[in-house]
Design a protein around this motif. Structure first.
Motif, PDB file in Angstrom:
ATOM      1  N   TYR A  81     -30.605  -5.413 -81.143  1.00 23.49           N
ATOM      2  CA  TYR A  81     -29.315  -4.734 -81.912  1.00 23.49           C
ATOM      3  C   TYR A  81     -29.011  -3.405 -81.420  1.00 23.49           C
ATOM      4  CZ  TYR A  81     -26.511  -3.504 -85.771  1.00 23.49           C
ATOM      5  OH  TYR A  81     -25.451  -3.199 -86.357  1.00 23.49           O
ATOM      6  N   SER A  82     -30.346  -2.765 -81.177  1.00 26.93           N
ATOM      7  CA  SER A  82     -29.809  -1.325 -80.844  1.00 26.93           C
ATOM      8  C   SER A  82     -29.214  -1.093 -79.378  1.00 26.93           C
ATOM      9  CB  SER A  82     -31.195  -0.459 -80.762  1.00 26.93           C
ATOM     10  OG  SER A  82     -31.785  -0.553 -81.863  1.00 26.93           O
ATOM     11  N   ASN A 202     -29.885  11.475 -80.151  1.00 28.37           N
ATOM     12  CA  ASN A 202     -30.674  10.779 -78.946  1.00 28.37           C
ATOM     13  C   ASN A 202     -30.777   9.338 -79.168  1.00 28.37           C
ATOM     14  OD1 ASN A 202     -32.174  13.500 -79.366  1.00 28.37           O
ATOM     15  ND2 ASN A 202     -32.732  12.811 -77.209  1.00 28.37           N
ATOM     16  N   ASN A 203     -30.629   8.454 -78.098  1.00 31.87           N
ATOM     17  CA  ASN A 203     -30.435   7.088 -77.983  1.00 31.87           C
ATOM     18  C   ASN A 203     -31.121   6.243 -79.040  1.00 31.87           C
ATOM     19  OD1 ASN A 203     -32.671   7.346 -76.602  1.00 31.87           O
ATOM     20  ND2 ASN A 203     -31.343   7.015 -74.383  1.00 31.87           N
ATOM     21  N   TYR A 204     -32.429   6.740 -79.156  1.00 28.58           N
ATOM     22  CA  TYR A 204     -33.517   6.040 -80.017  1.00 28.58           C
ATOM     23  C   TYR A 204     -33.171   6.144 -81.471  1.00 28.58           C
ATOM     24  CZ  TYR A 204     -35.639  10.557 -80.514  1.00 28.58           C
ATOM     25  OH  TYR A 204     -35.781  11.656 -80.907  1.00 28.58           O
ATOM     26  N   HIS A 205     -32.283   7.060 -81.710  1.00 27.11           N
ATOM     27  CA  HIS A 205     -31.909   7.767 -83.130  1.00 27.11           C
ATOM     28  C   HIS A 205     -30.497   7.219 -83.646  1.00 27.11           C
ATOM     29  CE1 HIS A 205     -31.540  11.100 -86.034  1.00 27.11           C
ATOM     30  NE2 HIS A 205     -32.433  10.273 -86.635  1.00 27.11           N
ATOM     31  N   THR A 209     -29.267   6.472 -87.616  1.00 29.90           N
ATOM     32  CA  THR A 209     -28.134   7.142 -87.974  1.00 29.90           C
ATOM     33  C   THR A 209     -26.922   6.388 -88.483  1.00 29.90           C
ATOM     34  OG1 THR A 209     -28.888   8.927 -86.527  1.00 29.90           O
ATOM     35  CG2 THR A 209     -26.813   9.206 -87.401  1.00 29.90           C
ATOM     36  N   SER A 210     -26.569   5.474 -87.715  1.00 33.86           N
ATOM     37  CA  SER A 210     -25.474   4.790 -87.906  1.00 33.86           C
ATOM     38  C   SER A 210     -25.580   3.958 -89.430  1.00 33.86           C
ATOM     39  CB  SER A 210     -25.108   3.532 -86.870  1.00 33.86           C
ATOM     40  OG  SER A 210     -25.183   4.118 -85.584  1.00 33.86           O
ATOM     41  N   ALA A 211     -26.793   3.490 -89.722  1.00 35.54           N
ATOM     42  CA  ALA A 211     -27.082   2.925 -91.016  1.00 35.54           C
ATOM     43  C   ALA A 211     -26.686   3.836 -92.178  1.00 35.54           C
ATOM     44  CB  ALA A 211     -28.479   2.457 -91.283  1.00 35.54           C
ATOM     45  N   TYR A 212     -27.177   5.097 -91.944  1.00 37.62           N
ATOM     46  CA  TYR A 212     -26.986   6.352 -92.896  1.00 37.62           C
ATOM     47  C   TYR A 212     -25.317   6.206 -93.175  1.00 37.62           C
ATOM     48  CZ  TYR A 212     -31.813   7.765 -93.177  1.00 37.62           C
ATOM     49  OH  TYR A 212     -33.195   7.621 -93.248  1.00 37.62           O
ATOM     50  N   GLY A 222     -21.809   6.085 -83.650  1.00 37.29           N
ATOM     51  CA  GLY A 222     -22.888   7.019 -82.955  1.00 37.29           C
ATOM     52  C   GLY A 222     -22.716   6.967 -81.283  1.00 37.29           C
ATOM     53  N   LEU A 223     -23.369   7.987 -80.869  1.00 39.09           N
ATOM     54  CA  LEU A 223     -23.126   8.308 -79.349  1.00 39.09           C
ATOM     55  C   LEU A 223     -24.425   8.667 -79.118  1.00 39.09           C
ATOM     56  CD1 LEU A 223     -21.894   8.391 -76.479  1.00 39.09           C
ATOM     57  CD2 LEU A 223     -21.109  10.734 -77.072  1.00 39.09           C
ATOM     58  N   GLY A 224     -25.252   7.936 -78.133  1.00 37.36           N
ATOM     59  CA  GLY A 224     -26.557   8.339 -77.716  1.00 37.36           C
ATOM     60  C   GLY A 224     -26.691   9.192 -76.586  1.00 37.36           C
ATOM     61  N   CYS A 225     -27.559  10.460 -76.532  1.00 30.42           N
ATOM     62  CA  CYS A 225     -27.918  10.964 -75.126  1.00 30.42           C
ATOM     63  C   CYS A 225     -29.025  10.471 -74.692  1.00 30.42           C
ATOM     64  CB  CYS A 225     -27.742  12.313 -75.531  1.00 30.42           C
ATOM     65  SG  CYS A 225     -28.965  12.811 -76.585  1.00 30.42           S
ATOM     66  N   ARG A 226     -29.476  10.776 -73.395  1.00 32.06           N
ATOM     67  CA  ARG A 226     -30.565  10.616 -72.656  1.00 32.06           C
ATOM     68  C   ARG A 226     -31.858  11.262 -73.487  1.00 32.06           C
ATOM     69  NH1 ARG A 226     -33.781  12.403 -68.701  1.00 32.06           N
ATOM     70  NH2 ARG A 226     -32.525  14.525 -68.591  1.00 32.06           N
ATOM     71  N   THR A 227     -32.909  10.559 -73.217  1.00 29.53           N
ATOM     72  CA  THR A 227     -34.236  11.188 -73.791  1.00 29.53           C
ATOM     73  C   THR A 227     -35.236  10.807 -72.664  1.00 29.53           C
ATOM     74  OG1 THR A 227     -33.514  10.188 -75.857  1.00 29.53           O
ATOM     75  CG2 THR A 227     -36.062  10.839 -75.765  1.00 29.53           C
ATOM     76  N   ALA A 228     -36.086  11.634 -72.669  1.00 30.15           N
ATOM     77  CA  ALA A 228     -37.330  11.765 -71.471  1.00 30.15           C
ATOM     78  C   ALA A 228     -38.033  10.443 -71.802  1.00 30.15           C
ATOM     79  CB  ALA A 228     -38.295  12.734 -71.851  1.00 30.15           C
ATOM     80  N   GLY A 229     -37.966   9.714 -70.608  1.00 29.57           N
ATOM     81  CA  GLY A 229     -38.655   8.404 -70.703  1.00 29.57           C
ATOM     82  C   GLY A 229     -40.074   8.395 -71.596  1.00 29.57           C
ATOM     83  N   TYR A 230     -40.826   9.185 -71.006  1.00 31.12           N
ATOM     84  CA  TYR A 230     -42.383   9.169 -71.839  1.00 31.12           C
ATOM     85  C   TYR A 230     -42.101   9.378 -73.523  1.00 31.12           C
ATOM     86  CZ  TYR A 230     -41.925  14.166 -72.270  1.00 31.12           C
ATOM     87  OH  TYR A 230     -41.531  15.666 -72.562  1.00 31.12           O
TER      88      TYR A 230
END
Length: 265
Positions: A81-82, A202-205, A209-212, A222-230
């Motif tokens: 879904y994400s 961030n993309n994982y978030h 956020t969209s649910a809220y 929502g628009l996700g930005c890149r997050t450090a892979g680790y």
């Protein structure tokens, strides 16, 4: 392999970000899954009658397997879904771009994670076809911070980007993701009738956020930005846990059915 990856990722995260409860999530889950595999192997290869649920140890084993299957299925559904949400393009014209705050470095400077959010928002601002679009930087001041997260973001935008500071609105009262949206929506409604929002995090978030946003009836995406892979596995797991808490009633029903089954047999 999944358990080994989580343990390895957890060790990298602790090395790069330091020890904290949130940074232990990936490592802890990896150890738990590995322990589950070891116990399952023992049960399936020993003389224990696995499906004889008359003993406490076997009841616990059945519950553990049931839990593993439920949460694995839910996690896969959550990931799909994400992914779909993040890849579906949005063609709307927005009135406001909300940047969600995060902790500050030395109490007053944006962190690399927060900088990525700001730069993604600036990119969306520069590419917008709405000449009146504005950026709302949203985040209050934490107990260990010298200034609000909103002010730190505004400072960064003013000094490091081409966005005029008069196109930046400060929302410096919120302390949670939910309040980021709620208070920003109120600010937007004072300036524009039926405003449309693009919230950047961030993309994982994005999923939570969209649910809220849906909960407060915000017309936004929502628009996700890149997050450090680790950082992604641990952060994504935390978002999954938060999503499970929101639908805990579904898990209550599933476990009720299991206990009815165990009681009957």
């Amino acid at each position: 392999m999944g358990a080994i990856f989580l343990i390895f990722n957890g060790c990298i995260l602790l090395k790069k970000e330091g020890a904290s409860k949130t940074n232990l999530v990936s490592l802890s889950l990896g150890v738990s899954v590995l322990a589950f595999y070891v116990v399952t192997f023992y049960y399936l290869t020993s003389e224990t009658k696995v499906f004889n649920v008359n003993t406490l140890s076997n009841v616990i084993f059945v519950i553990a397997v049931y839990s593993y299957l439920i949460f694995c299925t839910a996690f896969i559904a959550f990931m799909l879904y994400s992914f779909i949400y993040l890849t579906v393009p949005n063609k709307k014209i927005y009135d406001f771009i909300i940047v969600h705050g995060a902790g500050l470095r030395d109490g007053e400077y944006v962190t690399p994670l927060l900088r990525q959010r700001i730069e993604k928002a600036v990119e969306a601002y520069l590419n917008s076809s709405n000449p009146y679009i504005k950026i709302i930087v949203s985040g209050g001041q934490g107990p260990d911070e010298k200034i609000s997260e909103a002010q730190a973001m505004a400072n960064y935008i003013e000094s490091r980007t081409s966005v005029p500071i008069d196109r930046v609105i400060l929302e410096d009262k919120s302390t949670t993701t939910y309040e980021n949206l709620l208070f920003s929506k109120a600010l937007g409604k004072k300036l524009v009738d039926n405003p449309k929002f693009l919230f950047v995090t961030n993309n994982y978030h994005v999923y939570r956020t969209s649910a809220y946003a849906r909960k407060i009836k915000m017309d936004g995406d929502g628009l996700g930005c890149r997050t450090a892979g680790y950082y992604i596995p641990s952060a994504f797991i935390r978002e999954f846990i938060a999503a499970c808490v929101k639908i805990k009633w579904a898990f209550v029903v599933l476990y009720t059915l299991l206990f009815i089954f165990l009681f009957v047999i």
